[in-house]
Design a protein around this motif. Structure first.
Motif, PDB file in Angstrom:
ATOM      1  N   LEU A   1       0.832  -1.205   0.000  1.00 34.85           N
ATOM      2  CA  LEU A   1       0.000   0.000   0.000  1.00 34.85           C
ATOM      3  C   LEU A   1       0.865   1.254   0.000  1.00 34.85           C
ATOM      4  N   ARG A   2       0.474   2.219  -0.814  1.00 36.43           N
ATOM      5  CA  ARG A   2       1.169   3.486  -0.895  1.00 36.43           C
ATOM      6  C   ARG A   2       0.147   4.620  -0.907  1.00 36.43           C
ATOM      7  N   PRO A   3       0.504   5.800  -0.399  1.00 35.66           N
ATOM      8  CA  PRO A   3      -0.407   6.941  -0.518  1.00 35.66           C
ATOM      9  C   PRO A   3      -0.602   7.324  -1.978  1.00 35.66           C
ATOM     10  N   VAL A   4      -1.845   7.560  -2.357  1.00 33.42           N
ATOM     11  CA  VAL A   4      -2.172   8.018  -3.703  1.00 33.42           C
ATOM     12  C   VAL A   4      -2.362   9.526  -3.706  1.00 33.42           C
ATOM     13  N   TRP A   5      -3.084  10.014  -2.698  1.00 36.28           N
ATOM     14  CA  TRP A   5      -3.211  11.459  -2.520  1.00 36.28           C
ATOM     15  C   TRP A   5      -3.574  11.773  -1.076  1.00 36.28           C
ATOM     16  N   SER A   6      -3.296  12.987  -0.688  1.00 34.85           N
ATOM     17  CA  SER A   6      -3.705  13.477   0.621  1.00 34.85           C
ATOM     18  C   SER A   6      -4.077  14.941   0.483  1.00 34.85           C
ATOM     19  N   ALA A   7      -4.892  15.422   1.439  1.00 30.50           N
ATOM     20  CA  ALA A   7      -5.340  16.806   1.388  1.00 30.50           C
ATOM     21  C   ALA A   7      -5.607  17.299   2.795  1.00 30.50           C
ATOM     22  N   ALA A   8      -5.176  18.508   3.094  1.00 32.59           N
ATOM     23  CA  ALA A   8      -5.429  19.098   4.405  1.00 32.59           C
ATOM     24  C   ALA A   8      -6.851  19.631   4.479  1.00 32.59           C
ATOM     25  N   THR A   9      -7.445  19.554   5.669  1.00 32.36           N
ATOM     26  CA  THR A   9      -8.799  20.076   5.863  1.00 32.36           C
ATOM     27  C   THR A   9      -8.803  21.520   6.335  1.00 32.36           C
ATOM     28  N   ASN A  10      -7.634  22.009   6.759  1.00 31.92           N
ATOM     29  CA  ASN A  10      -7.489  23.385   7.250  1.00 31.92           C
ATOM     30  C   ASN A  10      -8.256  23.600   8.556  1.00 31.92           C
ATOM     31  N   VAL A  11      -8.445  22.509   9.321  1.00 30.80           N
ATOM     32  CA  VAL A  11      -9.146  22.584  10.596  1.00 30.80           C
ATOM     33  C   VAL A  11      -8.390  21.736  11.607  1.00 30.80           C
ATOM     34  N   GLY A  12      -8.295  22.217  12.836  1.00 30.77           N
ATOM     35  CA  GLY A  12      -7.721  21.418  13.912  1.00 30.77           C
ATOM     36  C   GLY A  12      -8.806  20.633  14.633  1.00 30.77           C
ATOM     37  N   SER A  13      -8.514  20.182  15.843  1.00 29.68           N
ATOM     38  CA  SER A  13      -9.430  19.427  16.692  1.00 29.68           C
ATOM     39  C   SER A  13      -9.703  18.033  16.120  1.00 29.68           C
ATOM     40  N   GLY A  14     -10.606  17.311  16.769  1.00 27.46           N
ATOM     41  CA  GLY A  14     -10.801  15.901  16.455  1.00 27.46           C
ATOM     42  C   GLY A  14     -11.655  15.660  15.230  1.00 27.46           C
ATOM     43  N   HIS A  15     -11.095  14.959  14.238  1.00 23.69           N
ATOM     44  CA  HIS A  15     -11.808  14.584  13.019  1.00 23.69           C
ATOM     45  C   HIS A  15     -12.348  13.164  13.189  1.00 23.69           C
ATOM     46  N   GLU A  16     -13.659  13.027  13.274  1.00 24.92           N
ATOM     47  CA  GLU A  16     -14.277  11.729  13.585  1.00 24.92           C
ATOM     48  C   GLU A  16     -15.222  11.240  12.494  1.00 24.92           C
ATOM     49  N   ALA A  17     -15.143  11.813  11.299  1.00 21.90           N
ATOM     50  CA  ALA A  17     -16.030  11.438  10.202  1.00 21.90           C
ATOM     51  C   ALA A  17     -15.291  10.601   9.169  1.00 21.90           C
TER      52      ALA A  17
END
Length: 575
Positions: free
Chosen positions: A66-82
């Protein structure tokens, strides 16, 4: 007046014809009932709550590639639970602070961004969001300030909005993902710590018109009201009794029955609301047309430990004497794993239960009814201090378990060797203020001396009723949901070392791991495009996981904090 931000990424792209209406396939009731393997249309993958993908391209033999295909920042801190929700070329990710991002599933290009402005003066205990729902050509997001919004899936434009609760007067807020059933968007609020009386509301998915409301705590004269004080000092305790329904339910599409989990009591101290207190810490079966309660099972009565029963049980079929028997299975916050039967009409019957972590409160459980008997010394009360295990975060907090029909195993993200000491008090209920009956600044978490581990994953045989394997984490709690695949791979995050991992679903052997910029507390998901399988997960530590990390720093010398900041990661097999 509320302001809405639709940040263009895609407005120009739509105008230029990059994405047309034909690019988005409407989500129908039939598709939700039988989702295609190549998509991830629901927070847990299917209505049954399995967190399972039928895709088989990624296997125990090749997952190390497995290798990363893409990533993207959400520009938000705190807990991401979705989780990442995928319908064809569209991926939808919700974040803290009322934001929804739409990406091109294959490339990670931002298609559109929607953000509902936070009201001035708003505050909540958990500033997070647990996912969107899809139906027709719309995306549904429940915002933390008590609104449900329908967005155009292709553009992010607001189509309609409706009020679920009033955060100023009700003290409620929403962290749950909605569930869409038969053209109705169903959601409930958080806020038991503020004295909210729990409920679900259903809205017409096309128009936003309210269809029905169902409270989890019955009013006087309603079935179950006899389990609440009828007279005396606490006779009105039902009005603010808790039971918030702050996690999405599951749905039996064949028999048209919803199953929903009900949260803890309010205040936390049971002596301030004497009685069994239906329907706190229960699973309810409901009629989706009108919200009427069909049946229930209460995991423990007169909840006094903040052991919320908010996770809906997973819908399975038990193999019993050569016959398939419809059932429910659930690892509850109180530390017990429950097997329940369900019939075609939604009647719930207790079958059996067993501890999966240490519980110092239950002295016995009635083998016929499932009703526990308590050690009263381990039950906090007004002006009484008590210590109990597991702590209020339970054997398993909100993260989802996973069920694999091929292995026949249920996979549980668990935490053990932690306890809580609480001293009860009477707190007046003031809208928007903590009123759980304990001092929030004196939540005394205790971990066992020389604990061998706290977090981990357990695999249980659904039919055999036995633990098959476990992985444990000596230096981390586990805050991560689990994804399992038809090929026998299990994916999970949840640890403070920021790693995303793959295990052999049959043996628990570690097969692959990848460090992300922050810790992972969101559910993984899987999809495929043009015959290629992808694994998606959102990285972004925060909320309770970060608070506990600080406590473990004080008690065990762990790192004081895990880096925060959200990012979406998509993986596939390398060449």
């Amino acid at each position: 007046m509320k302001k809405y931000l639709q940040l263009a990424g895609l407005a120009a792209a739509v105008a230029a014809g990059v994405c047309s209406a034909a690019d988005y396939k409407p989500v129908t009731d039939a598709r939700l009932a039988n989702p295609e393997p190549e998509n991830w249309l629901l927070t847990k993958g299917n209505y049954a709550g399995w967190s399972y993908t039928p895709l088989e391209q990624i296997t125990p033999q090749n997952v190390s590639k497995l290798r990363p295909v893409w990533s993207a920042a959400t520009n938000v801190g705190s807990g991401h639970e979705a989780p990442a929700i995928v319908n064809g070329d569209y991926m939808f990710v919700s974040t803290p602070r009322n934001q929804v991002l739409a990406f091109d599933s294959k490339t990670g290009r931002v298609l559109w961004r929607y953000q509902r402005e936070m009201p001035e003066g708003f505050g909540a205990l958990h500033m997070t969001n647990r996912g969107v729902a899809l139906w027709g050509d719309k995306v549904y997001i429940a915002s933390i300030d008590c609104m449900i919004s329908a967005l155009d899936a292709k553009t992010g434009k607001l189509v309609w909005e409706a009020e679920v609760c009033n955060w100023q007067t009700d003290s409620a807020y929403i962290t749950s993902a909605p569930l869409v059933v038969k053209g109705k968007v169903i959601v409930g609020p958080s806020g038991g710590e503020f004295g909210v009386r729990g409920f679900l509301k259903a809205f017409d998915a096309q128009t936003g018109k309210l269809a029905w409301t169902r409270y989890s705590v019955p009013a006087p004269g309603e079935p179950g009201s006899e389990t609440w004080p009828q007279q005396g000092q606490w006779k009105d305790s039902w009005k603010n009794g808790g039971g918030t329904m702050w996690m999405p339910g599951n749905y039996d599409a064949k028999n048209d029955v919803i199953y929903w989990g009900v949260g803890n009591g309010a205040p936390w101290l049971g002596d301030q609301r004497p009685g069994d207190n239906l329907f706190l810490t229960s699973v309810l079966s409901l009629n989706p047309d009108n919200g009427n309660i069909i049946s229930h099972f209460q995991y423990h009565w007169n909840d006094s430990w903040d052991w919320a029963g908010m996770n809906a049980p997973t819908l399975v079929e038990f193999d019993r004497n050569g016959k398939k028997v419809p059932g429910l299975i659930s690892a509850q916050r109180n530390g017990n794993l429950y097997w329940l039967d369900r019939d075609a009409k939604g009647k719930i019957t207790y079958q059996k239960s067993t501890p999966y972590v240490k519980n110092t409160v239950f002295t016995s459980i009635d083998p016929k009814t499932g009703r526990p008997t308590y050690d009263e010394a381990a039950k906090p009360a007004t002006n009484k201090t008590a210590t109990y295990c597991p702590s209020l975060w339970g054997g398993k907090d909100w993260p989802y378990e996973a069920y694999n029909p091929k292995t026949g195993l249920l996979y549980i993200p668990f935490n053990d060797n932690h306890c809580m000491t609480l001293t009860g008090m009477i707190q007046p209920r003031i809208p928007g203020q903590w009123s759980a009956g304990v001092d929030i600044n004196k939540l005394d978490l205790k971990v066992a001396d020389n604990f061998p581990f706290i977090g981990g994953i357990q695999a249980w045989s659904v039919d055999g009723g036995k633990e098959v394997w476990r992985q444990t984490y000596k230096h981390s709690w586990n805050w991560g949901s689990i994804l399992t695949t038809a090929s026998g791979v299990l994916f999970a995050g949840g640890t403070n070392d920021r790693k995303f991992r793959a295990y052999d679903a049959k043996s628990g052997k570690l097969l692959w791991e990848f460090p992300t910029p922050s810790g992972i507390i969101s559910p993984p998901s899987s999809f495929s495009i043009d015959g290629k399988q992808y694994i998606a997960v959102v990285s972004g530590w925060g909320v309770d996981a970060q608070w506990i990390q600080g406590k473990m720093h004080d008690q065990a010398g762990w790192e004081k904090a895990v880096p925060e900041g959200g990012s979406v990661w998509v993986f596939a097999l390398g060449d």
